[in-house]
Design a protein around this motif. Structure first.
Motif, PDB file in Angstrom:
ATOM      1  N   GLU A 114       2.016   2.021  -3.466  1.00 33.51           N
ATOM      2  CA  GLU A 114       0.917   2.593  -4.255  1.00 33.51           C
ATOM      3  C   GLU A 114       0.734   4.074  -3.927  1.00 33.51           C
ATOM      4  O   GLU A 114       0.545   4.897  -4.820  1.00 33.51           O
ATOM      5  CB  GLU A 114      -0.379   1.821  -3.995  1.00 33.51           C
ATOM      6  CG  GLU A 114      -1.536   2.317  -4.841  1.00 33.51           C
ATOM      7  CD  GLU A 114      -2.808   1.506  -4.643  1.00 33.51           C
ATOM      8  OE1 GLU A 114      -3.793   1.857  -5.320  1.00 33.51           O
ATOM      9  OE2 GLU A 114      -2.833   0.565  -3.841  1.00 33.51           O
ATOM     10  N   LYS A 119      -0.368  -1.283  -8.351  1.00 32.22           N
ATOM     11  CA  LYS A 119      -1.311  -1.109  -7.242  1.00 32.22           C
ATOM     12  C   LYS A 119      -0.975  -2.051  -6.100  1.00 32.22           C
ATOM     13  O   LYS A 119      -0.447  -3.135  -6.309  1.00 32.22           O
ATOM     14  CB  LYS A 119      -2.730  -1.401  -7.723  1.00 32.22           C
ATOM     15  CG  LYS A 119      -3.244  -0.425  -8.749  1.00 32.22           C
ATOM     16  CD  LYS A 119      -4.646  -0.781  -9.137  1.00 32.22           C
ATOM     17  CE  LYS A 119      -5.172   0.179 -10.169  1.00 32.22           C
ATOM     18  NZ  LYS A 119      -6.520  -0.185 -10.611  1.00 32.22           N
ATOM     19  N   ARG A 167      -5.533  -5.717  -3.241  1.00 34.24           N
ATOM     20  CA  ARG A 167      -6.962  -5.496  -3.425  1.00 34.24           C
ATOM     21  C   ARG A 167      -7.689  -6.775  -3.028  1.00 34.24           C
ATOM     22  O   ARG A 167      -7.249  -7.854  -3.380  1.00 34.24           O
ATOM     23  CB  ARG A 167      -7.268  -5.177  -4.888  1.00 34.24           C
ATOM     24  CG  ARG A 167      -6.561  -3.927  -5.313  1.00 34.24           C
ATOM     25  CD  ARG A 167      -6.203  -3.748  -6.770  1.00 34.24           C
ATOM     26  NE  ARG A 167      -5.797  -4.765  -7.672  1.00 34.24           N
ATOM     27  CZ  ARG A 167      -4.533  -5.112  -7.913  1.00 34.24           C
ATOM     28  NH1 ARG A 167      -3.542  -4.623  -7.212  1.00 34.24           N
ATOM     29  NH2 ARG A 167      -4.244  -5.975  -8.848  1.00 34.24           N
ATOM     30  N   GLU A 173       0.829  -1.208   0.000  1.00 29.18           N
ATOM     31  CA  GLU A 173       0.000   0.000   0.000  1.00 29.18           C
ATOM     32  C   GLU A 173       0.862   1.256   0.000  1.00 29.18           C
ATOM     33  O   GLU A 173       0.523   2.253  -0.621  1.00 29.18           O
ATOM     34  CB  GLU A 173      -0.929   0.005   1.215  1.00 29.18           C
ATOM     35  CG  GLU A 173      -2.037  -1.004   1.133  1.00 29.18           C
ATOM     36  CD  GLU A 173      -2.933  -0.980   2.355  1.00 29.18           C
ATOM     37  OE1 GLU A 173      -2.703  -0.172   3.279  1.00 29.18           O
ATOM     38  OE2 GLU A 173      -3.870  -1.784   2.388  1.00 29.18           O
TER      39      GLU A 173
END
Length: 122
Positions: A65, A86, A89, A62
């Motif tokens: 990102e 990314k 998720r 995270e």
């Protein structure tokens, strides 16, 4: 004492997908913790389940990102490969096998990894 959930790991050239069976629990964003540390360590926790995996190559966290969004990633130290990627998720499906969570994570370098299908095989 935490329980190691049943899980499966699959991959594409650019992502790793971890499918975790977590039956009969109430799921919310506050009850699930998913963390990538040191680029290769994956941690999943949702009481009473705990899953720790160590991957052979880097994953996007995270934090990576967020740095991507702010345009802070540099060109040195492997950060060039992280641009545009990314972090983790997750999708939860309470109907499939009484509860499945699929977590998809981008790889730092787009390549197929050896023996990923052996994760979770006893």
């Amino acid at each position: 004492m935490p329980i190691t959930p049943k899980f499966n790991v699959s991959q594409t050239i650019s992502t790793i997908t971890i499918t975790i069976k977590i039956p009969h629990i109430r799921v919310s964003t506050s009850t699930i913790e998913c963390l990538i540390s040191d680029s290769t360590n994956f941690h999943f926790y949702s009481s009473p389940y705990l899953l720790l995996l160590n991957f052979p190559h880097g994953l996007i966290s995270e934090e990576d990102e967020e740095l991507n969004k702010m345009g802070i990633l540099g060109e040195e130290g492997g950060e060039k490969e992280k641009k545009g990627k990314k972090g983790p998720r997750a999708i939860y499906d309470p109907k499939e096998e009484n509860g499945i969570i699929r977590i998809t994570i981008d790889k730092v370098v787009d390549e197929m990894w050896d023996d990923v299908h052996l994760f979770g095989v006893v």
